[in-house]
Design a protein around this motif. Structure first.
Motif, mmCIF file in Angstrom:
data_model
loop_
_atom_site.group_PDB
_atom_site.id
_atom_site.type_symbol
_atom_site.label_atom_id
_atom_site.label_comp_id
_atom_site.label_asym_id
_atom_site.label_seq_id
_atom_site.Cartn_x
_atom_site.Cartn_y
_atom_site.Cartn_z
ATOM 1 N N LYS A 268 0.805 -1.220 0.000
ATOM 2 C CA LYS A 268 0.000 0.000 0.000
ATOM 3 C C LYS A 268 0.838 1.271 0.000
ATOM 4 C CE LYS A 268 -0.730 0.022 5.040
ATOM 5 N NZ LYS A 268 -1.753 -0.127 6.111
ATOM 6 N N ASP A 269 2.108 1.183 0.437
ATOM 7 C CA ASP A 269 2.962 2.374 0.436
ATOM 8 C C ASP A 269 3.819 2.460 -0.823
ATOM 9 O OD1 ASP A 269 4.628 0.261 0.968
ATOM 10 O OD2 ASP A 269 5.598 1.157 2.721
ATOM 11 N N SER A 270 3.501 1.623 -1.827
ATOM 12 C CA SER A 270 4.221 1.655 -3.098
ATOM 13 C C SER A 270 3.410 2.429 -4.127
ATOM 14 C CB SER A 270 4.460 0.225 -3.606
ATOM 15 O OG SER A 270 3.242 -0.339 -4.087
ATOM 16 N N ASP A 271 3.914 2.485 -5.356
ATOM 17 C CA ASP A 271 3.173 3.080 -6.468
ATOM 18 C C ASP A 271 2.671 2.017 -7.435
ATOM 19 O OD1 ASP A 271 3.300 5.797 -5.788
ATOM 20 O OD2 ASP A 271 5.352 5.963 -6.548
ATOM 21 N N ILE A 272 2.614 0.767 -6.980
ATOM 22 C CA ILE A 272 2.211 -0.327 -7.860
ATOM 23 C C ILE A 272 0.704 -0.559 -7.736
ATOM 24 C CG2 ILE A 272 2.601 -2.719 -8.532
ATOM 25 C CD1 ILE A 272 5.328 -2.535 -7.133
#
Length: 379
Positions: A62-66
Protein backbone atom coordinates in the motif's frame (compact mmCIF):
# COMPACT_ATOMS: atom_id res chain seq x y z
CA UNK A 1 -30.59 38.59 -1.22
CA UNK A 2 -31.94 36.26 1.49
CA UNK A 3 -33.93 34.42 -1.18
CA UNK A 4 -30.77 34.04 -3.28
CA UNK A 5 -28.86 32.64 -0.29
CA UNK A 6 -31.72 30.25 0.42
CA UNK A 7 -31.67 29.00 -3.17
CA UNK A 8 -27.88 28.52 -3.09
CA UNK A 9 -28.09 26.58 0.19
CA UNK A 10 -30.93 24.42 -1.12
CA UNK A 11 -29.05 23.57 -4.32
CA UNK A 12 -25.85 22.87 -2.39
CA UNK A 13 -27.66 20.62 0.09
CA UNK A 14 -29.41 18.76 -2.72
CA UNK A 15 -26.13 18.17 -4.53
CA UNK A 16 -24.61 16.82 -1.32
CA UNK A 17 -27.48 14.39 -0.94
CA UNK A 18 -27.02 13.19 -4.51
CA UNK A 19 -23.28 12.82 -4.02
CA UNK A 20 -23.78 10.63 -0.97
CA UNK A 21 -25.60 8.01 -3.07
CA UNK A 22 -22.14 6.95 -4.26
CA UNK A 23 -19.60 6.68 -1.47
CA UNK A 24 -16.05 5.33 -1.42
CA UNK A 25 -13.40 4.46 1.14
CA UNK A 26 -10.14 2.54 0.85
CA UNK A 27 -8.64 -0.20 2.95
CA UNK A 28 -5.87 0.79 5.35
CA UNK A 29 -5.65 -2.04 7.89
CA UNK A 30 -3.92 -4.53 5.60
CA UNK A 31 -1.05 -4.01 3.18
CA UNK A 32 -3.57 -3.60 0.35
CA UNK A 33 -4.89 -0.13 -0.47
CA UNK A 34 -8.16 -1.02 -2.22
CA UNK A 35 -10.94 1.46 -2.97
CA UNK A 36 -14.39 0.02 -2.19
CA UNK A 37 -17.74 1.69 -2.92
CA UNK A 38 -21.21 1.36 -1.43
CA UNK A 39 -22.35 -0.22 -4.72
CA UNK A 40 -19.97 -3.16 -4.43
CA UNK A 41 -17.48 -1.70 -6.91
CA UNK A 42 -13.77 -2.04 -6.20
CA UNK A 43 -11.09 0.21 -7.67
CA UNK A 44 -11.72 3.75 -8.84
CA UNK A 45 -10.66 3.51 -12.50
CA UNK A 46 -7.90 6.06 -11.77
CA UNK A 47 -10.65 8.64 -11.78
CA UNK A 48 -12.79 10.56 -9.29
CA UNK A 49 -11.42 9.81 -5.82
CA UNK A 50 -8.05 8.89 -7.36
CA UNK A 51 -7.64 12.41 -8.76
CA UNK A 52 -9.59 14.44 -6.20
CA UNK A 53 -8.73 12.71 -2.92
CA UNK A 54 -5.59 10.73 -3.66
CA UNK A 55 -7.25 7.35 -3.11
CA UNK A 56 -5.40 4.31 -4.42
CA UNK A 57 -7.26 2.05 -6.81
CA UNK A 58 -5.60 -1.14 -5.59
CA UNK A 59 -2.04 -0.62 -4.38
CA UNK A 60 0.12 -3.43 -3.10
CA UNK A 61 2.17 -2.91 -1.08
CA UNK A 62 0.00 0.00 0.00
CA UNK A 63 2.96 2.37 0.44
CA UNK A 64 4.22 1.66 -3.10
CA UNK A 65 3.17 3.08 -6.47
CA UNK A 66 2.21 -0.33 -7.86
CA UNK A 67 -1.46 -0.44 -8.86
CA UNK A 68 -3.32 -3.66 -9.65
CA UNK A 69 -7.00 -3.00 -10.42
CA UNK A 70 -8.86 -0.55 -12.64
CA UNK A 71 -12.29 -1.53 -11.29
CA UNK A 72 -14.50 -4.54 -10.59
CA UNK A 73 -18.04 -5.46 -9.62
CA UNK A 74 -20.55 -8.15 -8.73
CA UNK A 75 -22.45 -10.05 -11.45
CA UNK A 76 -25.67 -12.00 -10.81
CA UNK A 77 -27.35 -13.98 -13.58
CA UNK A 78 -30.52 -16.07 -13.65
CA UNK A 79 -33.43 -17.25 -15.74
CA UNK A 80 -36.47 -15.23 -14.65
CA UNK A 81 -39.26 -17.76 -14.04
CA UNK A 82 -37.06 -20.25 -15.87
CA UNK A 83 -37.41 -18.42 -19.20
CA UNK A 84 -35.69 -15.03 -19.61
CA UNK A 85 -31.90 -14.83 -19.29
CA UNK A 86 -31.11 -11.75 -17.21
CA UNK A 87 -27.86 -10.52 -15.71
CA UNK A 88 -27.31 -7.63 -13.34
CA UNK A 89 -23.78 -6.25 -13.58
CA UNK A 90 -22.16 -4.09 -10.92
CA UNK A 91 -19.41 -3.02 -13.33
CA UNK A 92 -18.11 -3.93 -16.76
CA UNK A 93 -15.84 -2.69 -19.55
CA UNK A 94 -15.95 1.12 -19.40
CA UNK A 95 -12.98 3.31 -20.26
CA UNK A 96 -13.49 5.67 -17.31
CA UNK A 97 -15.29 3.42 -14.82
CA UNK A 98 -18.45 4.32 -12.93
CA UNK A 99 -20.55 7.36 -13.69
CA UNK A 100 -24.19 8.10 -12.90
CA UNK A 101 -26.46 6.08 -15.17
CA UNK A 102 -23.68 4.50 -17.23
CA UNK A 103 -24.61 1.20 -18.86
CA UNK A 104 -23.34 -1.84 -16.98
CA UNK A 105 -23.35 -0.19 -13.55
CA UNK A 106 -26.78 -1.47 -12.60
CA UNK A 107 -26.79 -1.44 -8.81
CA UNK A 108 -27.91 1.66 -6.95
CA UNK A 109 -28.56 2.82 -3.40
CA UNK A 110 -31.07 5.28 -1.91
CA UNK A 111 -30.12 8.94 -1.68
CA UNK A 112 -28.01 9.48 1.42
CA UNK A 113 -26.62 5.94 1.50
CA UNK A 114 -23.04 5.64 2.68
CA UNK A 115 -20.33 3.05 3.05
CA UNK A 116 -20.18 2.25 6.75
CA UNK A 117 -16.95 1.36 8.54
CA UNK A 118 -16.26 -0.49 11.77
CA UNK A 119 -13.29 -2.21 13.36
CA UNK A 120 -12.52 -4.97 15.85
CA UNK A 121 -9.50 -3.00 17.10
CA UNK A 122 -10.16 -1.54 20.56
CA UNK A 123 -8.19 1.65 19.85
CA UNK A 124 -9.97 2.36 16.56
CA UNK A 125 -12.32 5.38 16.44
CA UNK A 126 -14.83 3.09 14.70
CA UNK A 127 -14.47 0.18 17.13
CA UNK A 128 -17.52 -2.05 17.19
CA UNK A 129 -17.69 -5.40 19.00
CA UNK A 130 -19.68 -6.82 16.08
CA UNK A 131 -16.87 -6.13 13.59
CA UNK A 132 -15.41 -9.16 11.83
CA UNK A 133 -12.03 -7.72 10.86
CA UNK A 134 -9.68 -4.88 11.67
CA UNK A 135 -11.54 -2.83 9.06
CA UNK A 136 -15.01 -3.75 7.82
CA UNK A 137 -16.82 -1.82 5.09
CA UNK A 138 -20.59 -2.38 4.96
CA UNK A 139 -23.16 -1.37 2.35
CA UNK A 140 -26.62 -2.20 1.04
CA UNK A 141 -27.70 -1.76 -2.57
CA UNK A 142 -30.13 -3.23 -5.11
CA UNK A 143 -30.81 -3.57 -8.82
CA UNK A 144 -34.50 -2.61 -8.62
CA UNK A 145 -34.17 1.00 -9.78
CA UNK A 146 -34.06 1.76 -13.49
CA UNK A 147 -33.54 5.47 -12.77
CA UNK A 148 -30.67 6.52 -10.50
CA UNK A 149 -32.27 7.39 -7.13
CA UNK A 150 -32.55 11.12 -6.53
CA UNK A 151 -32.08 11.99 -10.20
CA UNK A 152 -33.91 11.84 -13.51
CA UNK A 153 -31.07 9.86 -15.06
CA UNK A 154 -31.97 6.41 -16.38
CA UNK A 155 -29.56 3.52 -15.90
CA UNK A 156 -28.81 2.75 -19.53
CA UNK A 157 -29.76 -0.71 -20.84
CA UNK A 158 -31.00 -1.82 -17.41
CA UNK A 159 -34.17 -3.35 -18.81
CA UNK A 160 -34.63 -6.60 -16.86
CA UNK A 161 -33.81 -6.10 -13.18
CA UNK A 162 -33.65 -9.33 -11.20
CA UNK A 163 -35.23 -7.48 -8.26
CA UNK A 164 -32.44 -8.40 -5.86
CA UNK A 165 -30.97 -6.62 -2.88
CA UNK A 166 -27.35 -7.05 -1.82
CA UNK A 167 -25.80 -6.69 1.61
CA UNK A 168 -22.03 -6.38 1.23
CA UNK A 169 -19.31 -6.59 3.84
CA UNK A 170 -15.60 -6.36 3.05
CA UNK A 171 -12.90 -7.44 5.49
CA UNK A 172 -9.17 -6.82 5.87
CA UNK A 173 -6.67 -7.39 8.66
CA UNK A 174 -3.24 -6.08 9.66
CA UNK A 175 -1.89 -9.49 10.72
CA UNK A 176 1.36 -10.24 8.82
CA UNK A 177 -0.09 -13.59 7.73
CA UNK A 178 -3.32 -12.02 6.44
CA UNK A 179 -2.40 -8.57 5.14
CA UNK A 180 -2.32 -9.44 1.43
CA UNK A 181 -6.02 -9.95 0.70
CA UNK A 182 -9.45 -8.34 1.02
CA UNK A 183 -12.57 -10.50 1.41
CA UNK A 184 -15.82 -9.46 -0.29
CA UNK A 185 -18.86 -11.07 1.31
CA UNK A 186 -22.32 -10.70 -0.27
CA UNK A 187 -25.84 -11.69 0.77
CA UNK A 188 -28.07 -11.62 -2.32
CA UNK A 189 -31.83 -11.68 -1.65
CA UNK A 190 -34.73 -12.01 -4.06
CA UNK A 191 -36.98 -9.10 -3.06
CA UNK A 192 -39.24 -9.41 -6.11
CA UNK A 193 -42.18 -11.66 -6.88
CA UNK A 194 -40.59 -13.83 -9.58
CA UNK A 195 -38.59 -17.03 -9.28
CA UNK A 196 -34.93 -16.78 -10.23
CA UNK A 197 -33.78 -20.13 -11.59
CA UNK A 198 -30.37 -21.49 -12.63
CA UNK A 199 -28.65 -18.71 -10.70
CA UNK A 200 -24.99 -17.86 -11.30
CA UNK A 201 -22.98 -15.39 -9.23
CA UNK A 202 -19.62 -13.97 -10.22
CA UNK A 203 -17.15 -11.20 -9.69
CA UNK A 204 -15.78 -9.34 -12.70
CA UNK A 205 -12.45 -7.52 -12.49
CA UNK A 206 -10.49 -5.29 -14.83
CA UNK A 207 -6.96 -5.72 -13.54
CA UNK A 208 -3.98 -3.55 -14.44
CA UNK A 209 -0.58 -4.23 -12.89
CA UNK A 210 1.57 -1.16 -13.43
CA UNK A 211 4.08 0.89 -11.46
CA UNK A 212 2.86 4.49 -11.59
CA UNK A 213 6.30 5.84 -10.73
CA UNK A 214 7.51 4.38 -14.05
CA UNK A 215 4.42 4.50 -16.28
CA UNK A 216 1.83 7.28 -16.17
CA UNK A 217 -1.86 6.42 -16.15
CA UNK A 218 -3.17 6.37 -19.71
CA UNK A 219 0.25 6.60 -21.35
CA UNK A 220 1.10 4.54 -24.41
CA UNK A 221 0.80 0.84 -23.63
CA UNK A 222 -0.42 1.44 -20.09
CA UNK A 223 -3.46 -0.83 -20.42
CA UNK A 224 -2.11 -3.43 -22.84
CA UNK A 225 0.63 -5.22 -20.92
CA UNK A 226 -1.34 -7.64 -18.76
CA UNK A 227 -0.82 -11.40 -18.79
CA UNK A 228 -3.60 -13.60 -17.45
CA UNK A 229 -4.24 -17.06 -16.10
CA UNK A 230 -6.58 -19.28 -14.10
CA UNK A 231 -5.85 -21.92 -11.47
CA UNK A 232 -8.70 -24.44 -11.58
CA UNK A 233 -7.88 -26.08 -8.26
CA UNK A 234 -8.03 -22.72 -6.45
CA UNK A 235 -10.90 -21.19 -8.49
CA UNK A 236 -8.62 -18.20 -8.93
CA UNK A 237 -8.21 -15.85 -11.90
CA UNK A 238 -5.06 -13.74 -11.91
CA UNK A 239 -3.12 -11.09 -13.79
CA UNK A 240 0.50 -9.95 -13.87
CA UNK A 241 2.64 -7.45 -15.78
CA UNK A 242 3.76 -9.35 -18.87
CA UNK A 243 5.89 -6.53 -20.27
CA UNK A 244 9.41 -8.04 -20.47
CA UNK A 245 10.95 -4.56 -20.34
CA UNK A 246 9.10 -3.13 -17.32
CA UNK A 247 7.88 -6.13 -15.31
CA UNK A 248 10.86 -5.88 -12.94
CA UNK A 249 9.28 -2.67 -11.61
CA UNK A 250 6.08 -4.49 -10.63
CA UNK A 251 6.80 -8.19 -9.99
CA UNK A 252 3.45 -8.98 -8.42
CA UNK A 253 0.20 -10.82 -9.01
CA UNK A 254 -3.40 -9.78 -8.41
CA UNK A 255 -6.18 -12.36 -8.35
CA UNK A 256 -9.90 -12.87 -7.88
CA UNK A 257 -10.71 -16.03 -5.93
CA UNK A 258 -14.02 -17.75 -5.16
CA UNK A 259 -14.11 -18.79 -1.50
CA UNK A 260 -17.49 -20.46 -1.06
CA UNK A 261 -21.22 -19.91 -0.81
CA UNK A 262 -24.35 -20.98 1.04
CA UNK A 263 -27.85 -21.30 -0.36
CA UNK A 264 -30.95 -23.07 0.97
CA UNK A 265 -29.40 -26.47 0.17
CA UNK A 266 -26.32 -25.78 2.32
CA UNK A 267 -22.67 -24.94 1.69
CA UNK A 268 -21.74 -24.80 -2.00
CA UNK A 269 -18.29 -25.39 -3.43
CA UNK A 270 -17.00 -27.23 -6.52
CA UNK A 271 -14.93 -29.54 -4.33
CA UNK A 272 -18.14 -30.84 -2.72
CA UNK A 273 -20.44 -31.09 -5.74
CA UNK A 274 -19.39 -31.86 -9.31
CA UNK A 275 -22.59 -30.24 -10.62
CA UNK A 276 -21.65 -26.95 -8.98
CA UNK A 277 -18.85 -25.32 -10.94
CA UNK A 278 -16.52 -22.37 -11.01
CA UNK A 279 -16.34 -20.79 -14.47
CA UNK A 280 -13.54 -18.61 -15.80
CA UNK A 281 -13.96 -16.15 -18.65
CA UNK A 282 -11.62 -13.53 -20.00
CA UNK A 283 -11.98 -11.23 -22.97
CA UNK A 284 -10.34 -8.35 -24.79
CA UNK A 285 -11.44 -5.10 -23.21
CA UNK A 286 -14.56 -3.82 -24.97
CA UNK A 287 -13.89 -6.03 -28.01
CA UNK A 288 -16.94 -7.44 -29.79
CA UNK A 289 -15.27 -9.08 -32.79
CA UNK A 290 -12.99 -11.79 -31.38
CA UNK A 291 -14.80 -15.14 -31.75
CA UNK A 292 -13.54 -16.45 -28.40
CA UNK A 293 -12.39 -13.48 -26.30
CA UNK A 294 -15.35 -11.19 -27.00
CA UNK A 295 -16.95 -8.73 -24.61
CA UNK A 296 -20.56 -9.89 -23.96
CA UNK A 297 -22.80 -6.98 -24.90
CA UNK A 298 -26.23 -8.20 -23.78
CA UNK A 299 -27.77 -10.28 -21.02
CA UNK A 300 -27.99 -13.41 -23.17
CA UNK A 301 -24.26 -13.30 -23.94
CA UNK A 302 -23.36 -12.41 -20.35
CA UNK A 303 -25.37 -15.29 -18.94
CA UNK A 304 -23.64 -17.61 -21.42
CA UNK A 305 -20.23 -16.39 -20.20
CA UNK A 306 -21.27 -16.91 -16.56
CA UNK A 307 -22.50 -20.45 -17.14
CA UNK A 308 -19.97 -21.71 -19.71
CA UNK A 309 -16.40 -20.90 -18.74
CA UNK A 310 -13.36 -21.13 -20.98
CA UNK A 311 -11.86 -23.53 -18.44
CA UNK A 312 -14.25 -26.27 -19.63
CA UNK A 313 -13.11 -26.10 -23.25
CA UNK A 314 -10.83 -28.98 -24.32
CA UNK A 315 -8.14 -26.56 -25.58
CA UNK A 316 -8.02 -24.55 -22.34
CA UNK A 317 -4.63 -25.74 -21.05
CA UNK A 318 -2.97 -26.36 -24.41
CA UNK A 319 -4.03 -23.22 -26.30
CA UNK A 320 -5.98 -20.71 -24.24
CA UNK A 321 -3.63 -20.47 -21.24
CA UNK A 322 -0.50 -19.87 -23.40
CA UNK A 323 -2.44 -17.29 -25.42
CA UNK A 324 -3.71 -15.24 -22.48
CA UNK A 325 -0.28 -15.16 -20.84
CA UNK A 326 0.85 -12.82 -23.61
CA UNK A 327 0.57 -9.04 -23.06
CA UNK A 328 -2.84 -7.53 -23.81
CA UNK A 329 -5.74 -5.55 -22.31
CA UNK A 330 -8.16 -8.12 -20.87
CA UNK A 331 -10.75 -8.33 -18.14
CA UNK A 332 -11.79 -11.50 -16.33
CA UNK A 333 -14.81 -13.03 -14.63
CA UNK A 334 -14.99 -15.78 -12.02
CA UNK A 335 -18.56 -17.08 -11.78
CA UNK A 336 -20.13 -19.96 -9.87
CA UNK A 337 -23.30 -22.01 -10.05
CA UNK A 338 -25.88 -23.13 -10.64
CA UNK A 339 -27.35 -22.27 -7.26
CA UNK A 340 -30.70 -23.46 -5.94
CA UNK A 341 -33.65 -21.57 -7.34
CA UNK A 342 -34.01 -18.22 -5.63
CA UNK A 343 -37.68 -17.85 -4.76
CA UNK A 344 -39.06 -14.56 -3.43
CA UNK A 345 -37.53 -14.02 0.02
CA UNK A 346 -34.69 -16.52 -0.50
CA UNK A 347 -31.06 -15.46 -0.24
CA UNK A 348 -27.59 -16.70 -1.13
CA UNK A 349 -24.40 -15.88 0.75
CA UNK A 350 -21.26 -15.84 -1.41
CA UNK A 351 -17.68 -14.76 -0.77
CA UNK A 352 -14.80 -13.79 -3.05
CA UNK A 353 -11.32 -12.55 -2.20
CA UNK A 354 -8.95 -10.15 -3.90
CA UNK A 355 -5.55 -11.73 -3.28
CA UNK A 356 -2.20 -10.10 -4.04
CA UNK A 357 1.31 -11.49 -3.89
CA UNK A 358 4.86 -10.77 -4.92
CA UNK A 359 6.12 -12.73 -7.91
CA UNK A 360 8.95 -15.10 -7.02
CA UNK A 361 12.08 -14.51 -9.07
CA UNK A 362 13.16 -17.68 -10.88
CA UNK A 363 15.22 -15.98 -13.58
CA UNK A 364 12.59 -16.59 -16.25
CA UNK A 365 10.98 -13.74 -18.25
CA UNK A 366 7.70 -12.28 -16.98
CA UNK A 367 5.42 -13.86 -19.64
CA UNK A 368 6.67 -17.33 -18.65
CA UNK A 369 4.31 -17.27 -15.64
CA UNK A 370 5.97 -20.35 -14.18
CA UNK A 371 4.80 -22.32 -11.15
CA UNK A 372 7.80 -20.96 -9.28
CA UNK A 373 6.83 -17.37 -10.11
CA UNK A 374 3.34 -18.09 -8.71
CA UNK A 375 4.62 -19.94 -5.63
CA UNK A 376 3.91 -17.06 -3.22
CA UNK A 377 0.45 -16.46 -4.70
CA UNK A 378 -0.66 -20.07 -4.27
CA UNK A 379 1.07 -20.97 -1.01
Amino acid sequence: MKILYAVIIAVFSTNLAYAQSFDEKYTTASNVGLTVSNLGIIGNAFNGSFDLEGFPSCKYPKDSDIEHIFDGGLWVGAKINGVTDAVTTGALDASSGYSTGRAGFEFSAPVGSQLLEKSSLFDSPVFDPSAVSHQDFIADFADTAIIVPGTNTPILDHNDPLDISVHMESYNWNFPFADYFVILNFRITNIGNQNLEDVYIGYWTDCIVRNLSITNVGSSGFFSRGGNGYIDSLHMAYEFDADPNLSSFTSSYVSTKFLGATDKTGFRHPKLDTNFRSHYSTWQFNNSSDPLYFFPQDDFARYAKMSNGLNFLPQFQSQIIPNIRTPSNRTHLVSTGPYANLAPGDYIDVAFAIVLAKKANDGQPAPADTDEQKSILIQ
